[in-house]
Design an enzyme around this catalytic site. Structure first.
Site, PDB file in Angstrom:
ATOM      1  N   SER A 186       0.830  -1.198   0.000  1.00 58.35           N
ATOM      2  CA  SER A 186       0.000   0.000   0.000  1.00 58.35           C
ATOM      3  C   SER A 186       0.871   1.259   0.000  1.00 58.35           C
ATOM      4  O   SER A 186       1.656   1.476  -0.903  1.00 58.35           O
ATOM      5  CB  SER A 186      -0.959  -0.032   1.183  1.00 58.35           C
ATOM      6  OG  SER A 186      -1.889   1.018   1.108  1.00 58.35           O
ATOM      7  N   ASP A 231      -2.513   6.573  -3.615  1.00 61.26           N
ATOM      8  CA  ASP A 231      -1.329   5.973  -3.018  1.00 61.26           C
ATOM      9  C   ASP A 231      -0.799   4.907  -3.992  1.00 61.26           C
ATOM     10  O   ASP A 231      -1.413   4.669  -5.035  1.00 61.26           O
ATOM     11  CB  ASP A 231      -1.641   5.411  -1.631  1.00 61.26           C
ATOM     12  CG  ASP A 231      -2.614   4.251  -1.649  1.00 61.26           C
ATOM     13  OD1 ASP A 231      -3.332   4.103  -2.659  1.00 61.26           O
ATOM     14  OD2 ASP A 231      -2.680   3.503  -0.662  1.00 61.26           O
TER      15      ASP A 231
END
Length: 546
Positions: free
Chosen positions: A94, A250
């Site tokens: 992530s 992200d």
């Protein structure tokens, strides 16, 4: 990513995959024929980790829906839903630093795993530690391995994304300019296609950051939640092109950050709670405009996120539920509401995670990006409002919501236990054989000068608002988590971190004006540190979150 049994490496990934494969085989009907989904991002070793994961399932005779190319995280749960797969794995870290990687597991309901499956999988891993083989190339040769792209899954995903659009003609004619950064992640092609699905004019890319690069050369931390520091190149690009809105995913594109240039020339980076407020209100408006009634609708937010949607639901009449922190809980809560015949139009968490509609039951920065951009076009072109103006209108109608999130550093676990024991049972705990907790509960009666009106303790299992004093949310003694509501409409939660030596708090107050709300909340925040944490006496280091 390092050598060692507590690190992410080829051996631990293979062992995890073997245990997961056996658990799914034993607990999901027709698991092998339904198959599992495996995807990966661009991180160092993500490709080899994904290959080993797939190989473990292939060796057990599973069909594997294997994405050979890079994908954004939401495509894994979407593929599970679309192909009725038995589960899935996404290899991604992530928004973590470049040296990290991760292993995200989804169940057959296309949600991240929750108890009892997490515990069952962990036990299964320990039973299957001996490697079955190291065939990285099995995904290239096995007839059981199929790329979901060849099944039209990505096309189907974007058809569902396009269905979220209500104003495609307005989008096509708008002159509103957007700048986009993928933060050196995988998001660019998916964000571009989402814009095309909504018929939005192409965004302006931050060229230095749109190509996947696992070393993240232009950012100290690949996390758009870090604010202006992580968005500095995007701000430069926007100023150069006279653009007023910045969109940032992200690295695995499941989160969305947004910034807007204000009338005074300053850039406003919206918090996750503010974005959730805007997207939630927009979802409600669009649902009502489509003919839905408030009673049909539902929204979900994590317990540490803003209570704006809770208040809006009280005023407008839609269902609001909160869940534990994390989309594994949010997604499963949404599934439960759907079983109760609610149309869950929006879910979010304050850490810039958003789900618009029912494409996936996980956060999705790509569909949220397109949905937001269309709404921004409506605000700018049809209402003459900026996004910040719209947010102000919402606060004027439903109350001003101000928040203050911070944390204390504490490396001593026994001290943390002492602090929370005192919060629950007072300075002089009184033993009680009648109490299931061993002591008479003695939570503070007032905090910051304001009366405590309710307490929910998800560590020991107490909720003062329910008839039997049992919480409706899951209880876990493995971490500390207490939520207080005060008479001045403050809600705050104090909890320990599972990965860091932190005692975190999330506080929010709803008031009639922003200035007064900030002053009142400041009193509560001061009391959290002085009266609850006794941070000076206990030698805690107080930090301020960015």
């Amino acid at each position: 990513m390092e050598a060692g049994f507590s690190r992410m490496n080829d051996l631990t990934v293979l062992q995890a995959s073997q245990g997961l494969a056996m658990y799914i085989e034993q607990n999901v009907t027709d698991a092998k024929t339904r198959g599992v989904v495996v995807g990966h991002d661009h991180r160092h070793n993500s490709d080899s980790f994904a290959r080993l994961t797939a190989a473990a399932f292939l060796q057990r005779g599973f069909k594997v829906w294997y994405y050979k190319d890079l994908v954004h995280t939401p495509l894994v749960p979407y593929t599970i839903k679309k192909l009725n797969a038995a589960g899935g794995v996404m290899i991604t870290a992530s928004h973590n630093p470049k040296d990290d990687n991760g292993y995200k597991v989804y169940w057959e309901n296309a949600c991240q795993i929750i108890p009892p499956h997490d515990e069952g999988i962990a036990a299964s891993i320990l039973q299957h530690l001996e490697p079955w083989g190291w065939d990285y190339d099995l995904v290239d040769s096995s007839d059981l391995c199929v790329d979901p792209r060849d099944q039209g899954v990505i096309d189907a995903y974007f058809e569902e994304v396009a269905a979220l659009s209500s104003y495609s003609e307005d989008n096509a004619n708008s002159k509103v300019k957007f700048v986009y950064t993928a933060m050196h992640g995988v998001g660019t092609p998916f964000a571009e296609r989402a814009f095309e699905a909504f018929k939005l004019q192409p965004f302006i890319p931050v060229k230095e950051q749109v190509t996947p690069d696992p070393d993240f050369p232009t950012v100290a931390f690949p996390n758009p939640e870090e604010g202006k520091g992580s968005l500095s190149l995007a701000i430069q690009e926007a100023d150069k092109n006279d653009a007023t809105l910045i969109l940032a995913n992200d690295p695995d594109a499941d989160r969305l950050a947004i910034a807007e240039k204000q009338k005074n020339g300053e850039w406003k980076v919206f918090t996750g709670n503010q974005i959730g407020t805007v997207l939630g209100a927009a979802s409600y408006e669009k649902a009502i405009a489509s003919g839905k009634t408030p009673g049909q609708l539902a929204m979900v937010a994590s317990t540490v996120s803003s209570k704006f949607l809770e208040r809006m639901g009280q005023v407008e009449g839609f269902k609001f539920e909160e869940s534990l922190t994390g989309f594994k809980w949010i997604g499963n809560m949404a599934k439960q509401l759907e079983k109760e015949n609610y149309d869950v139009v929006f879910s979010f968490e304050e850490a810039i995670g958003f789900t618009v509609g029912d494409i996936v039951k996980d956060k999705d920065g790509v569909s949220a990006l397109a949905f937001f951009s269309e709404w921004a076009v409506q605000l700018y072109d049809k209402r003459g409002l900026t996004v910040y103006d719209y947010l102000e209108q919402l606060y004027q109608k439903y109350g001003y919501f101000v928040s203050d999130n911070s944390y204390f550093i504490c490396h001593d676990k026994s001290l943390i236990q002492t602090i929370f024991h005192r919060i629950r049972f007072g300075d002089q705990p009184e033993r009680s054989e009648e109490s299931s907790f061993g002591y008479v509960l003695s939570y503070p009666k007032a905090i910051g000068g304001y009366k405590v009106v309710s307490v929910r303790d998800l560590t020991i299992g107490f909720d003062s608002t329910t008839p039997d004093h049992q919480p409706t949310l899951p209880v876990s003694s493995s971490s500390e988590m207490i939520t207080f509501r005060l008479e001045n409409s403050t809600v705050f939660t104090i909890r320990t971190s599972g990965t860091e030596p932190k005692i975190k708090y999330y506080s929010e107050l709803r008031g009639d004006s922003e200035e007064q709300s900030k002053r009142d909340l400041a009193k509560v925040v001061e009391s959290i540190g002085v009266d609850l944490m006794e941070y000076k006496k206990n030698g805690l280091e107080k930090k301020k979150e960015d």
